[in-house]
Design a protein around this motif. Structure first.
Motif, short mmCIF file in Angstrom:
data_model
loop_
_atom_site.label_atom_id
_atom_site.label_comp_id
_atom_site.label_asym_id
_atom_site.label_seq_id
_atom_site.Cartn_x
_atom_site.Cartn_y
_atom_site.Cartn_z
N PHE A 26 -7.13 1.90 -0.35
CA PHE A 26 -5.85 2.33 -0.89
C PHE A 26 -5.69 1.80 -2.32
O PHE A 26 -6.12 0.69 -2.63
N GLY B 5 7.34 -3.56 4.15
CA GLY B 5 7.19 -5.00 4.30
C GLY B 5 5.74 -5.44 4.30
O GLY B 5 4.82 -4.63 4.34
N VAL C 68 -11.32 -6.05 2.09
CA VAL C 68 -10.42 -5.18 2.86
C VAL C 68 -11.03 -4.92 4.24
O VAL C 68 -12.22 -4.60 4.33
N ASP D 131 -7.61 -8.51 2.57
CA ASP D 131 -6.58 -7.48 2.66
C ASP D 131 -6.64 -6.94 4.08
O ASP D 131 -7.50 -6.12 4.42
N TYR E 186 4.02 -1.01 6.53
CA TYR E 186 4.54 0.34 6.28
C TYR E 186 4.57 1.10 7.62
O TYR E 186 3.83 0.75 8.54
N VAL F 91 -4.97 -1.84 -4.00
CA VAL F 91 -5.95 -2.93 -4.09
C VAL F 91 -6.41 -3.10 -5.54
O VAL F 91 -6.47 -4.21 -6.07
N CYS G 220 -4.13 -5.42 5.56
CA CYS G 220 -2.98 -4.50 5.71
C CYS G 220 -3.22 -3.47 6.81
O CYS G 220 -2.27 -2.99 7.42
N GLU G 221 -4.50 -3.11 7.03
CA GLU G 221 -4.80 -2.07 8.02
C GLU G 221 -5.32 -2.66 9.32
O GLU G 221 -5.82 -1.91 10.16
N SER H 194 6.35 -5.78 0.67
CA SER H 194 5.32 -4.76 0.93
C SER H 194 3.95 -5.42 0.91
O SER H 194 3.81 -6.56 0.44
N GLY H 195 2.96 -4.67 1.39
CA GLY H 195 1.59 -5.16 1.27
C GLY H 195 1.19 -5.28 -0.19
O GLY H 195 0.49 -6.22 -0.59
N THR H 196 1.63 -4.34 -1.01
CA THR H 196 1.31 -4.36 -2.44
C THR H 196 1.88 -5.63 -3.08
O THR H 196 1.19 -6.30 -3.86
N GLY I 82 0.34 -5.62 5.70
CA GLY I 82 1.31 -4.61 5.28
C GLY I 82 1.94 -3.97 6.51
O GLY I 82 1.25 -3.75 7.52
N LEU J 230 -0.36 -8.49 -2.18
CA LEU J 230 -1.60 -8.57 -2.96
C LEU J 230 -1.30 -9.12 -4.35
O LEU J 230 -2.05 -9.96 -4.88
N LYS K 173 1.53 1.86 9.90
CA LYS K 173 0.67 0.77 10.34
C LYS K 173 0.85 0.49 11.84
O LYS K 173 1.78 0.98 12.46
C1 PLP Z 1 -5.77 -1.68 2.44
C2 PLP Z 1 -4.36 -1.61 1.97
N1 PLP Z 1 -3.94 -2.49 1.03
C3 PLP Z 1 -2.67 -2.48 0.60
C4 PLP Z 1 -1.75 -1.57 1.05
C5 PLP Z 1 -0.38 -1.58 0.47
O1 PLP Z 1 0.62 -1.80 1.41
P1 PLP Z 1 2.14 -1.29 1.14
O2 PLP Z 1 2.12 0.20 1.29
O3 PLP Z 1 2.92 -1.98 2.21
O4 PLP Z 1 2.51 -1.71 -0.23
C6 PLP Z 1 -2.14 -0.65 2.03
C7 PLP Z 1 -1.14 0.29 2.55
O5 PLP Z 1 -1.30 1.38 2.89
C8 PLP Z 1 -3.48 -0.65 2.48
O6 PLP Z 1 -3.90 0.24 3.38
#
Ligand code: PLP
Length: 377
Positions: free
Chosen positions: A87, A196, A132, A158, A186, A90, A160-161, A60-62, A184, A65, A189
């Protein structure tokens, strides 16, 4: 549920074609469901797309991070500067490694970290800036990287977006600027692997550490039951990687569809009095459209408008309620000392409208008309 709400325009929707279905199905016909050739190929594709040496796919993105912070050795006693208008993961991942988040305010146009606010937030304990690229708009990398260099700080992007956004002259993809960059995938996205993410780096030692940490602390080439450090299971399955490879191969088409949808909204909404639409272009970069977020007039009743739109089957989102206002975070010292006037002002008024690759002009007209009526314009 009434017939009216059943028709519906969702907030987001993944775009899966027969090519993705074929690729995932093909993996199911092999004995490799994890740590196989799709992972290696997906990582190579991601690295090549961004012009960096290493990509490490994660669950995942999380997770990305979390591993980025661990890889840089950030922990108790360290401060990390980050936006509150983003989100929750972070800030959560900073807390999860035992470090202290320091919230900095944002630019009112790009909604990304304002370099001057970041500079004010730097202390002798600051180790990193979490930059971000909010809603797919590239952050002010020039000023932020210069500040980081001057103060000897790490930069974690970051992204992810923001896959496919670019910055600078000549333009370079976001995710190629920081010490580490996180993506990220999800389903809401631009491209998805279901769940992932990935971490990108130019540093081979960082890449190796990331691979060890995501795989239960197993060093490269070590046996399945040999663990050299405290690790995690943040692996991404072969099915997810196969899906991601096809999505990434379609990214130009995907970004063009999203840009066209953003332009259609712009034309439909820009003349509604008091409504602020997002910029279609930004200086020094190109946008990768993640969501379409308008700002309602100051006096508008956002909850009432969301209820009214949902009565017409139109989904909306409050992207983002600031992290420092979330129940878990509001009593944290980092939230109580935060001075975030732009974040507060912007976050009260934002509304994300339905936005996805295949949104039709008709659906967008329906959203625009319903919003106009709900605003009484
Ligand atoms: C800026 C940002 N960071 C991190 C994430 C976390 O990603 P994930 O939902 O894949 O864990 C998101 C997801 O929405 C995000 O928008």
């Amino acid at each position: 549920m009434s017939a009216e709400t059943r028709a519906g325009v969702p907030l987001s929707s993944p775009d899966i074609t027969e090519a993705e279905i074929a690729a995932v199905t093909a993996v199911l016909r092999t004995p490799h469901l994890s740590l196989g050739p799709e992972l290696a190929a997906f990582e190579a594709d991601l690295a090549a797309f961004h012009g960096v040496d290493h990509a490490v796919a994660v669950s995942s993105g999380t997770a990305g991070l979390h591993l980025a912070l661990l890889t840089l050795g950030i922990g108790p006693g360290d401060e990390v500067i980050l936006p509150s208008f983003t989100f929750i993961a972070v800030a959560n991942t900073v807390a999860q490694v035992g470090a202290t988040p320091v919230f900095a305010d944002i630019d009112p146009v790009t909604l990304n970290l304002a370099p001057a606010a970041v500079e004010r937030a730097v202390s002798p304990r600051t180790r990193a800036i979490m930059v971000v690229h909010t809603f797919g708009i590239p952050a002010a990398m020039g000023a932020l990287l210069a500040l980081a260099r001057r103060c000897s700080l790490f930069v974690i992007e970051d992204a992810c977006e923001a896959i496919g956004a670019s910055y600078g002259d000549p333009p370079r993809p976001v995710g190629s600027f920081g010490d580490l960059a996180v993506f990220g995938f999800y389903p809401n996205k631009q491209m998805t692997t279901g769940e992932g993410g990935a971490v990108l780096t130019r540093n081979p030692a960082h890449a190796e550490r990331l691979r060890t940490l995501r795989n239960q602390g197993r060093a490269a080439g070590a046996g399945w039951l040999d663990h050299v450090e405290l690790g995690y299971n943040y692996r991404l399955s072969e099915l997810a990687c196969a899906l991601g490879r096809v999505q990434l191969s379609r990214i130009d088409e995907i970004l063009a569809l999203r840009r066209a949808a953003a332009e259609r909204y712009h034309n439909l909404l820009q003349n509604i009095p008091g409504l602020e639409v997002p910029p279609l272009t930004v200086p020094n970069g190109t946008i990768s459209w993640f969501v379409y977020v308008v700002r309602l007039p100051e006096e508008a009743d956002r909850d009432g408008i969301q209820t009214e739109l949902s009565r017409h089957g139109i989904a909306t989102g409050r992207y983002f309620p600031p992290i420092h206002r979330q129940p878990f975070w509001s009593t944290h010292p980092a939230s109580q000392t935060a001075d975030l006037p732009v974040t507060e002002r912007v976050a009260r008024r934002t509304l994300a409208l339905p936005f996805f690759n295949r949104i039709t002009s008709e659906q967008q007209v329906e959203v625009a008309e319903a919003l106009r009526k709900a605003l009484g314009r």
